[in-house]
Design an enzyme around this catalytic site. Sequence first.
Site, PDB file in Angstrom:
ATOM      1  N   CYS A   1      34.493  63.161 -95.651  1.00  0.00           N
ATOM      2  CA  CYS A   1      35.914  63.448 -95.848  1.00  0.00           C
ATOM      3  C   CYS A   1      36.194  63.822 -97.316  1.00  0.00           C
ATOM      4  O   CYS A   1      35.754  64.872 -97.742  1.00  0.00           O
ATOM      5  CB  CYS A   1      36.741  62.274 -95.339  1.00  0.00           C
ATOM      6  SG  CYS A   1      38.382  62.783 -94.850  1.00  0.00           S
TER       7      CYS A   1
ATOM      8  N   HIS B   1      35.282  60.289 -90.822  1.00  0.00           N
ATOM      9  CA  HIS B   1      34.824  58.995 -91.368  1.00  0.00           C
ATOM     10  C   HIS B   1      33.800  58.363 -90.422  1.00  0.00           C
ATOM     11  O   HIS B   1      34.172  57.558 -89.567  1.00  0.00           O
ATOM     12  CB  HIS B   1      36.023  58.042 -91.505  1.00  0.00           C
ATOM     13  CG  HIS B   1      36.890  58.301 -92.691  1.00  0.00           C
ATOM     14  ND1 HIS B   1      36.897  57.482 -93.804  1.00  0.00           N
ATOM     15  CD2 HIS B   1      37.780  59.280 -92.940  1.00  0.00           C
ATOM     16  CE1 HIS B   1      37.761  57.944 -94.689  1.00  0.00           C
ATOM     17  NE2 HIS B   1      38.312  59.041 -94.188  1.00  0.00           N
TER      18      HIS B   1
ATOM     19  N   GLU C   1      31.744  56.049 -90.952  1.00  0.00           N
ATOM     20  CA  GLU C   1      31.588  54.605 -91.202  1.00  0.00           C
ATOM     21  C   GLU C   1      32.618  53.786 -90.417  1.00  0.00           C
ATOM     22  O   GLU C   1      32.503  52.567 -90.332  1.00  0.00           O
ATOM     23  CB  GLU C   1      31.687  54.322 -92.720  1.00  0.00           C
ATOM     24  CG  GLU C   1      33.088  54.288 -93.309  1.00  0.00           C
ATOM     25  CD  GLU C   1      33.773  55.644 -93.458  1.00  0.00           C
ATOM     26  OE1 GLU C   1      33.217  56.657 -93.011  1.00  0.00           O
ATOM     27  OE2 GLU C   1      34.895  55.672 -94.006  1.00  0.00           O
TER      28      GLU C   1
HETATM   29  N1  GLN Z   1      43.039  64.296 -97.873  1.00  0.00           N
HETATM   30  C1  GLN Z   1      42.079  63.595 -98.656  1.00  0.00           C
HETATM   31  C2  GLN Z   1      41.703  64.394 -99.903  1.00  0.00           C
HETATM   32  O1  GLN Z   1      42.121  65.457-100.092  1.00  0.00           O
HETATM   33  C3  GLN Z   1      40.829  63.269 -97.876  1.00  0.00           C
HETATM   34  C4  GLN Z   1      41.147  62.280 -96.778  1.00  0.00           C
HETATM   35  C5  GLN Z   1      40.061  61.309 -96.488  1.00  0.00           C
HETATM   36  O2  GLN Z   1      39.074  61.191 -97.211  1.00  0.00           O
HETATM   37  N2  GLN Z   1      40.276  60.533 -95.458  1.00  0.00           N
HETATM   38  O3  GLN Z   1      40.961  63.918-100.700  1.00  0.00           O
END
Ligand code: GLN
Length: 203
Positions: A80, A171, A173
């Site tokens: 992410c 995610h 995890e």
């Molecule tokens: N929107 C977040 C970002 O731009 C990422 C979201 C996440 O890691 N769950 O960093």
Amino acid sequence: MNVRVGVLAVQGAFLAHAEVLCDLGVEAVEVRQPNNLEGLDAIVLPGGESTTMSKLLVSTGLWHPLNGLLHGGLPVFGTCAGMILLGTSILDGRPDQSCFGVIDIAVRRNAYGRQIDSFEADIDTAVGQFHGVFIRAPRIEAFGAKVEVLGTHNNEPVIVRQGTALAAAFHPELSADVHLHQFFITHVAGLAPATIDTTAKGR
Ligand code: GLN
């Protein structure tokens, strides 16, 4: 073999990653300052907020040594926000945010909407089906020839690999499934922890 994997712990969802790694027989090291990078076999960049992580990486002095290690081939798994940090370009980023550029992907932040638009989905991956938790997830809008797509959702890439760098838009995890971490440790990083206990803690 004692395997030491760092988990970037300046911000975000690092604890759950450390737990999964421990279940896989790996020593998880929280990385908060440059000396925590010593002796690592691989590193995980967790989800969280990529703009904040980018700033904290600079203010803690981690950016330059970590950048050197990543470009030197230290295996890395970015999830992410961690995936945003690994890419070569950030769309809808903040002007002061940077990325390491170890996976040739252009990533749009928050492309699936706001927190309320977060969703879960079953993803077809190179290691079988995986239940992905997408939280304000980034979208891979373009990728280069060296990038392997290992998982898709609605025909869009959500797991990618370039050499020893692996990234997921969601995610992993937060799913009760250790297979992606296991794939990272054994196949991407080429490491063999002494004991792998995938039954620990009911996983
Ligand atoms: N929107 C977040 C970002 O731009 C990422 C979201 C996440 O890691 N769950 O960093």
